[in-house]
Design a protein around this motif. Structure first.
Motif, PDB file in Angstrom:
ATOM      1  N   LEU A 457       0.834  -1.200   0.000  1.00 38.41           N
ATOM      2  CA  LEU A 457       0.000   0.000   0.000  1.00 38.41           C
ATOM      3  C   LEU A 457       0.876   1.261   0.000  1.00 38.41           C
ATOM      4  O   LEU A 457       0.626   2.213  -0.766  1.00 38.41           O
ATOM      5  CB  LEU A 457      -0.920  -0.011   1.224  1.00 38.41           C
ATOM      6  N   ALA A 458       1.913   1.278   0.836  1.00 44.69           N
ATOM      7  CA  ALA A 458       2.828   2.431   0.872  1.00 44.69           C
ATOM      8  C   ALA A 458       3.546   2.594  -0.465  1.00 44.69           C
ATOM      9  O   ALA A 458       3.723   3.714  -0.957  1.00 44.69           O
ATOM     10  CB  ALA A 458       3.838   2.256   2.004  1.00 44.69           C
ATOM     11  N   LEU A 459       3.949   1.474  -1.075  1.00 46.93           N
ATOM     12  CA  LEU A 459       4.617   1.543  -2.378  1.00 46.93           C
ATOM     13  C   LEU A 459       3.673   2.076  -3.458  1.00 46.93           C
ATOM     14  O   LEU A 459       4.086   2.849  -4.329  1.00 46.93           O
ATOM     15  CB  LEU A 459       5.123   0.157  -2.779  1.00 46.93           C
ATOM     16  N   ALA A 460       2.404   1.651  -3.412  1.00 51.18           N
ATOM     17  CA  ALA A 460       1.427   2.128  -4.396  1.00 51.18           C
ATOM     18  C   ALA A 460       1.217   3.635  -4.254  1.00 51.18           C
ATOM     19  O   ALA A 460       1.101   4.355  -5.256  1.00 51.18           O
ATOM     20  CB  ALA A 460       0.099   1.386  -4.218  1.00 51.18           C
ATOM     21  N   LEU A 461       1.174   4.127  -3.022  1.00 48.97           N
ATOM     22  CA  LEU A 461       1.041   5.572  -2.795  1.00 48.97           C
ATOM     23  C   LEU A 461       2.292   6.308  -3.271  1.00 48.97           C
ATOM     24  O   LEU A 461       2.205   7.380  -3.881  1.00 48.97           O
ATOM     25  CB  LEU A 461       0.796   5.851  -1.309  1.00 48.97           C
ATOM     26  N   TYR A 462       3.460   5.731  -3.003  1.00 43.90           N
ATOM     27  CA  TYR A 462       4.715   6.338  -3.447  1.00 43.90           C
ATOM     28  C   TYR A 462       4.745   6.426  -4.975  1.00 43.90           C
ATOM     29  O   TYR A 462       5.094   7.463  -5.551  1.00 43.90           O
ATOM     30  CB  TYR A 462       5.890   5.506  -2.931  1.00 43.90           C
ATOM     31  N   LYS A 463       4.344   5.348  -5.645  1.00 35.64           N
ATOM     32  CA  LYS A 463       4.319   5.320  -7.114  1.00 35.64           C
ATOM     33  C   LYS A 463       3.350   6.364  -7.646  1.00 35.64           C
ATOM     34  O   LYS A 463       3.630   7.041  -8.644  1.00 35.64           O
ATOM     35  CB  LYS A 463       3.915   3.917  -7.596  1.00 35.64           C
ATOM     36  N   HIS A 464       2.205   6.505  -6.983  1.00 36.28           N
ATOM     37  CA  HIS A 464       1.219   7.517  -7.391  1.00 36.28           C
ATOM     38  C   HIS A 464       1.827   8.917  -7.332  1.00 36.28           C
ATOM     39  O   HIS A 464       1.701   9.703  -8.272  1.00 36.28           O
ATOM     40  CB  HIS A 464      -0.019   7.430  -6.502  1.00 36.28           C
ATOM     41  N   HIS A 465       2.491   9.249  -6.230  1.00 36.01           N
ATOM     42  CA  HIS A 465       3.063  10.589  -6.069  1.00 36.01           C
ATOM     43  C   HIS A 465       4.277  10.791  -6.982  1.00 36.01           C
ATOM     44  O   HIS A 465       4.550  11.920  -7.392  1.00 36.01           O
ATOM     45  CB  HIS A 465       3.457  10.827  -4.614  1.00 36.01           C
ATOM     46  N   LEU A 466       4.979   9.715  -7.293  1.00 37.48           N
ATOM     47  CA  LEU A 466       6.121   9.830  -8.196  1.00 37.48           C
ATOM     48  C   LEU A 466       5.649  10.117  -9.619  1.00 37.48           C
ATOM     49  O   LEU A 466       6.409  10.631 -10.439  1.00 37.48           O
ATOM     50  CB  LEU A 466       6.947   8.546  -8.155  1.00 37.48           C
ATOM     51  N   GLY A 467       4.373   9.761  -9.896  1.00 35.25           N
ATOM     52  CA  GLY A 467       3.785  10.097 -11.190  1.00 35.25           C
ATOM     53  C   GLY A 467       4.202   9.185 -12.318  1.00 35.25           C
ATOM     54  O   GLY A 467       4.282   9.612 -13.468  1.00 35.25           O
ATOM     55  N   VAL A 468       4.474   7.898 -12.002  1.00 36.07           N
ATOM     56  CA  VAL A 468       4.846   6.941 -13.045  1.00 36.07           C
ATOM     57  C   VAL A 468       3.733   5.912 -13.194  1.00 36.07           C
ATOM     58  O   VAL A 468       3.020   5.595 -12.244  1.00 36.07           O
ATOM     59  CB  VAL A 468       6.173   6.235 -12.725  1.00 36.07           C
ATOM     60  N   ALA A 469       3.593   5.373 -14.414  1.00 37.11           N
ATOM     61  CA  ALA A 469       2.527   4.408 -14.676  1.00 37.11           C
ATOM     62  C   ALA A 469       2.930   3.009 -14.238  1.00 37.11           C
ATOM     63  O   ALA A 469       2.154   2.288 -13.620  1.00 37.11           O
ATOM     64  CB  ALA A 469       2.176   4.414 -16.162  1.00 37.11           C
ATOM     65  N   GLY A 470       4.142   2.605 -14.583  1.00 33.57           N
ATOM     66  CA  GLY A 470       4.618   1.267 -14.220  1.00 33.57           C
ATOM     67  C   GLY A 470       5.549   1.307 -13.026  1.00 33.57           C
ATOM     68  O   GLY A 470       5.693   2.330 -12.350  1.00 33.57           O
ATOM     69  N   TRP A 471       6.209   0.155 -12.788  1.00 34.01           N
ATOM     70  CA  TRP A 471       7.086   0.045 -11.627  1.00 34.01           C
ATOM     71  C   TRP A 471       8.534   0.396 -11.955  1.00 34.01           C
ATOM     72  O   TRP A 471       9.376   0.444 -11.061  1.00 34.01           O
ATOM     73  CB  TRP A 471       7.012  -1.371 -11.052  1.00 34.01           C
ATOM     74  N   ALA A 472       8.810   0.635 -13.249  1.00 36.46           N
ATOM     75  CA  ALA A 472      10.175   0.959 -13.639  1.00 36.46           C
ATOM     76  C   ALA A 472      10.636   2.245 -12.940  1.00 36.46           C
ATOM     77  O   ALA A 472       9.978   3.275 -13.012  1.00 36.46           O
ATOM     78  CB  ALA A 472      10.259   1.126 -15.158  1.00 36.46           C
ATOM     79  N   GLY A 473      11.752   2.171 -12.270  1.00 33.99           N
ATOM     80  CA  GLY A 473      12.312   3.345 -11.604  1.00 33.99           C
ATOM     81  C   GLY A 473      11.873   3.557 -10.175  1.00 33.99           C
ATOM     82  O   GLY A 473      12.485   4.352  -9.454  1.00 33.99           O
TER      83      GLY A 473
END
Length: 520
Positions: A457-473
């Protein structure tokens, strides 16, 4: 300029030394003056240096969405605050998973003590085990309730109406004494006991909605009735539930339709209705490009098992070649085995024994053969009709949906986009070290998976704020932030905290996140 003094060394020689820095000598209007230093450098010592960057960002996500406060309100407390402890355990899973015995030492090297207010000595394995046991007392149903409440805190990140994806994975155990851990269909190619984990997530952002554990020998298709009951408890407008072929039985589709839940499902080509729908020529007028290649499709308004909807038949030339080649190879191997059996006339000398041996030889491709036993001899011939019908199905798959608004390309993209949940499972297993589960009491299994759920859940929120579609990066950016440390300096009794100088890459990540400026 320095103040100097004379002194005698151990041999009695007179020497000089600087005793005090006075400043810089300058000439002003022909007159020499000493400009004293603006600030004298005090002696200092480093009292502490901790990992800060990734720790602070992840913990702040738990805080700003109110997840820690929610956990403290929903889970009964005995001793340590549950929300802060679970957030710390989840962050540990993301960064560098440690056992409960070693967790305190890892925690000591991070900024979590400052953030949680809990000293490392309190986070020993006994106290951590007690917190997990307290959570375990609410049982699997209570944990599902908490998952839904957590999702309600973040659901505004999704659109008002969302597509949910449902799938199942498993995790295995070395212990054989847990009632829920049983041998069943194994996705990890081993014979160890396992439990199955059903997960519901949003398709768009991959936000986890809830999870539920099942015995290791339960089949995917049997979990859908519980899924229906669970999603009814989620306060979200659901435009469709996406399911794989392993769950789309006739009874399950009827139940979903009966509860007014729209379906996008892959349909196994085992029923006569499904076989009839795909046994048609697919024109190449309608096409869509997918990462796997070019797909042709037909969109047919029809009903399946009495459910009004749309059948979308997809066709791919590459799949046709693969499926046909694989089938013909299996048939060819079976034909060789049958010829050897008939020529040797084994089977214990009886026609029944011979027929039994032939059936064993054609296992897996028996639909493509006819065994004729006239009481005198046993012969085997190709089943021409079944082979012809199989050729009509090669390279095709069947999707069925009760969504009448979306276009066929949207339905196809939504269904094949369900690999979102496969990436979530990959994150659980490989990044968050979900498996193997080595040593846990029965009541703590769901709690342990819940900690992995919180980490994702924390990773999904982090990815959302990072503004990337996939997990790359995502992982690389967290590693980059993990190089930022906070150092505490003592200047003669005066404490100062210093954060290491940010690199260009770190500044860019912080800028993308949007909320992290204040932390640095």
């Amino acid at each position: 300029m320095y103040e100097r003094e004379n002194y005698r060394d151990s041999s009695g020689k007179v020497k000089h030394r600087n005793t005090r820095y006075l400043g810089v000598e300058v000439t002003i209007n022909g007159e020499k003056q000493i400009i004293p230093p603006k600030k004298r450098v005090k002696e200092f010592k480093i009292t502490k240096s901790v990992r800060y960057g990734d720790i602070a960002v992840l913990y702040d996500l738990f805080t700003q969405y109110g997840l820690i406060e929610l956990l403290n309100g929903l889970i009964p407390r005995r001793g340590l605050p549950v929300g802060e402890v679970f957030a710390s355990l989840a962050i540990n899973h993301i960064i560098d998973r440690e056992t409960l015995n070693k967790f305190s030492n890892w925690y000591r090297d991070t900024a979590l003590e400052e953030l949680t207010g809990i000293t490392p000595d309190k986070l020993n394995s006994t106290n951590l085990g007690a917190v997990m046991k307290t959570c375990g007392k609410i049982g699997p149903e209570g944990i599902v309730d908490i998952c839904i409440e957590l999702f309600n805190k973040i659901k505004h990140l999704e659109a008002e109406s969302s597509t949910l994806i449902y799938d199942i994975t498993s995790t295995y155990f070395y212990s054989t004494k847990l009632p829920k851990a049983r041998r069943g269909y194994n996705r990890d190619d081993n014979s160890l006991p396992q439990i199955n984990i059903g997960l519901v997530a949003t398709k768009n952002k991959g936000l986890p909605v809830l999870f539920r554990t099942y015995e290791g020998n339960i089949t995917d298709v049997r979990t859908v009735e519980q899924l229906i009951a669970d999603v009814k408890r989620v306060d979200l407008s659901i435009d469709a539930i996406v399911m794989d072929r392993g769950m789309a039985s006739k009874n399950n589709l009827l139940m979903l339709d009966g509860d007014n839940l729209k379906i996008i499902a892959g349909i196994p080509l085992t029923s006569n209705e499904a076989k009839k729908l795909v046994a048609r020529d697919i024109s190449e007028e309608n096409e869509i490009m997918r990462p796997s290649g070019l797909i042709y499709y037909e969109d047919i308004t029809t009903s399946l098992f009495g459910i009004p909807g749309r059948a979308i038949v997809c066709f791919n030339h590459s799949d046709l070649e693969l499926e046909r080649t694989a089938r013909l190879k299996k048939i060819g191997i079976a034909e060789i085995k049958v010829a050897e059996i008939l020529s040797s006339q084994t089977g214990n000398g009886t026609l029944e024994g011979l027929e039994k041996e032939i059936k064993e030889a054609i296992r897996g491709v028996s639909d493509y053969f006819e065994i004729i036993n006239d009481g005198k001899t046993v012969s085997v011939v190709p089943h021409a009709e079944n082979r012809r019908n199989a050729r009509l199905r090669d390279g095709k798959c069947l999707l069925f949906t009760t969504n009448l608004e979306k276009s066929a390309p949207e339905i196809i993209a939504t269904y094949f986009g369900k690999d979102v949940i496969e990436k979530i499972f990959d994150c659980f297993k490989n990044w968050l070290d979900l498996q193997p589960v080595r040593h846990f009491e029965e009541g703590n299994i769901d709690v342990y998976i819940f900690i992995c759920y919180l980490a994702y859940l924390a990773l999904a929120l982090y990815k959302h704020h990072l503004g990337v579609a996939g997990w790359a990066g995502v992982e690389d950016s967290l590693d980059e932030l993990g190089r930022i440390r906070k150092t505490t300096l003592d200047f003669g009794g005066e404490r100062q905290d210093k954060i290491s100088v940010l690199t260009k890459e770190q500044k860019e990540i912080i800028e993308k996140l949007g909320f992290a400026d204040a932390l640095f």
